[in-house]
Scaffold this motif. Structure first.
Motif, PDB file in Angstrom:
ATOM      1  N   LEU A  19       0.007 -15.721 -20.763  1.00  0.00           N
ATOM      2  CA  LEU A  19       0.100 -15.648 -19.403  1.00  0.00           C
ATOM      3  C   LEU A  19      -0.475 -16.552 -18.458  1.00  0.00           C
ATOM      4  O   LEU A  19      -0.426 -16.782 -17.107  1.00  0.00           O
ATOM      5  N   LYS A  20      -1.516 -17.401 -19.126  1.00  0.00           N
ATOM      6  CA  LYS A  20      -2.193 -18.329 -18.374  1.00  0.00           C
ATOM      7  C   LYS A  20      -1.253 -19.559 -18.022  1.00  0.00           C
ATOM      8  O   LYS A  20      -1.605 -20.648 -17.446  1.00  0.00           O
ATOM      9  N   ASN A  36      -1.943 -19.356 -11.763  1.00  0.00           N
ATOM     10  CA  ASN A  36      -1.146 -18.708 -12.803  1.00  0.00           C
ATOM     11  C   ASN A  36      -1.453 -17.093 -12.945  1.00  0.00           C
ATOM     12  O   ASN A  36      -2.318 -16.664 -12.220  1.00  0.00           O
ATOM     13  N   ALA A  38      -2.524 -15.081 -14.832  1.00  0.00           N
ATOM     14  CA  ALA A  38      -3.749 -14.643 -15.541  1.00  0.00           C
ATOM     15  C   ALA A  38      -4.757 -14.516 -14.415  1.00  0.00           C
ATOM     16  O   ALA A  38      -5.411 -13.609 -14.357  1.00  0.00           O
ATOM     17  N   GLU A  39      -5.091 -15.838 -13.532  1.00  0.00           N
ATOM     18  CA  GLU A  39      -5.767 -15.784 -12.821  1.00  0.00           C
ATOM     19  C   GLU A  39      -5.495 -14.904 -11.730  1.00  0.00           C
ATOM     20  O   GLU A  39      -6.654 -14.268 -11.159  1.00  0.00           O
ATOM     21  N   TRP A  42      -6.764 -11.363 -12.748  1.00  0.00           N
ATOM     22  CA  TRP A  42      -8.030 -11.205 -12.679  1.00  0.00           C
ATOM     23  C   TRP A  42      -8.526 -10.877 -11.304  1.00  0.00           C
ATOM     24  O   TRP A  42      -9.366  -9.873 -10.876  1.00  0.00           O
TER      25      TRP A  42
END
Lengths: 200, 200
Positions: A19-20, A36, A38-39, A42
């Motif tokens: 996912l990154k 991206n 993933a970030e 978060w």
């Protein structure tokens, strides 16, 4: 030998590392590099914790958090679909369901089923948790765009009307944030002329 | 005008975007690019949810999740300190406390205090949640190193003894994962010779 249950959990944990590598259309704040997924996920988790007070009463924060952390993993196979790309959005559902089957299928069945249904709940957007999660997903794009002076909207020549349509889940899922959104979009894109407002 | 409380929350949300620019020493799986601390924190959140069954009985998953999401934000000012760099670790605490003061100080005081004490709890590592969170933090580096065939350990010539010291919080905070760690490090770095084991 590693326990088969832990093995499956680890396989999923390693797989979602990808996912990154899935890029979104928005840049990170003050930099040219695209964000991206993933970030982004978060950041949504942090936002959920800090903005919980704007969720409708009774929203379960723990479920919202987990939903947000996994809401984009299907993009590993299906890619990030740009919100304003109509043709890509036509088969988005089919691509993402196939991805969910493969990815959540890596996990032990009890956990795979749980994450799959959390993801479907997010997509359906009918529970308070799913509505709040969807609101935050849009609110994050909003905050980023505002930080970049309306960058993505202007670069892709998105009309104010479409921006407001896109942001509408905030009005539904986190109504206490809505006045801020309306006021800020007005500041960046200019106030809505009276005739457009009447015709909407 | 935006409500001053929301303004502070938004200032923090925009400021922590910078965590996406803090690079760690580990690469993302199968790629040369280094991982940033925001992606890492997301991955830890997912791991906490999936590996909760390995936490000691009574560990509060919600608190662990939130702790993990914010455990690295101090790196925005203090930078990521490489675990095996002794001189950088000497003033790590001072740098990070100063960072915590500035960053958590952006938030409304009730939220700033809550996040600050969650971060201090993580650092102190004395509650079950903090121990489990620290265990996962190490376990993530472990999983990444294993996926890359022991890449970071070998590149920096870290001895097996130091790896095991570094991984020790897993034994404490998620003891059910420890046998897997011992066996896997043996596979990658070779079994510990009997004399070294006796002398440790």
């Amino acid at each position: 030998m590693t326990d088969p249950r832990l093995r499956r959990q680890l396989d999923f944990i390693v797989e979602v590392d990808k996912l990154k590598q899935v890029l979104r259309r928005t840049s990170i704040v003050g930099e040219a590099r695209l964000e991206n997924s993933a970030e982004h996920s978060w950041h949504l988790g942090v936002m959920a914790a800090l903005l919980a007070e704007y969720a409708p009463h009774g929203t379960d924060l723990g479920r919202t958090l987990l939903m947000l952390l996994i809401h984009d993993v299907v993009e590993i196979d299906a890619g990030d679909t740009f919100a304003f790309d109509e043709s890509a959005n036509a088969d988005k559902l089919v691509r993402e369901r196939k991805a969910a089957e493969r990815l959540f299928g890596l996990l032990p069945p009890d956990q795979g089923d749980r994450l799959w249904s959390l993801w479907e709940e997010f997509e359906a957007g009918r529970t308070p948790e799913a509505r709040f999660a969807n609101a935050l997903d849009r609110f994050h794009a909003f905050v980023q765009n505002v930080s970049n002076g309306g960058g993505t909207w202007k670069a892709h020549a998105i009309s104010k009307e479409r921006i407001m349509q896109r942001m509408d889940p905030i009005r539904e899922g986190a109504p206490a944030l809505w006045p801020h959104v309306v006021r800020t979009v007005d500041e960046i894109m200019g106030p809505t002329p009276p005739e457009e407002e009447a015709g909407a």
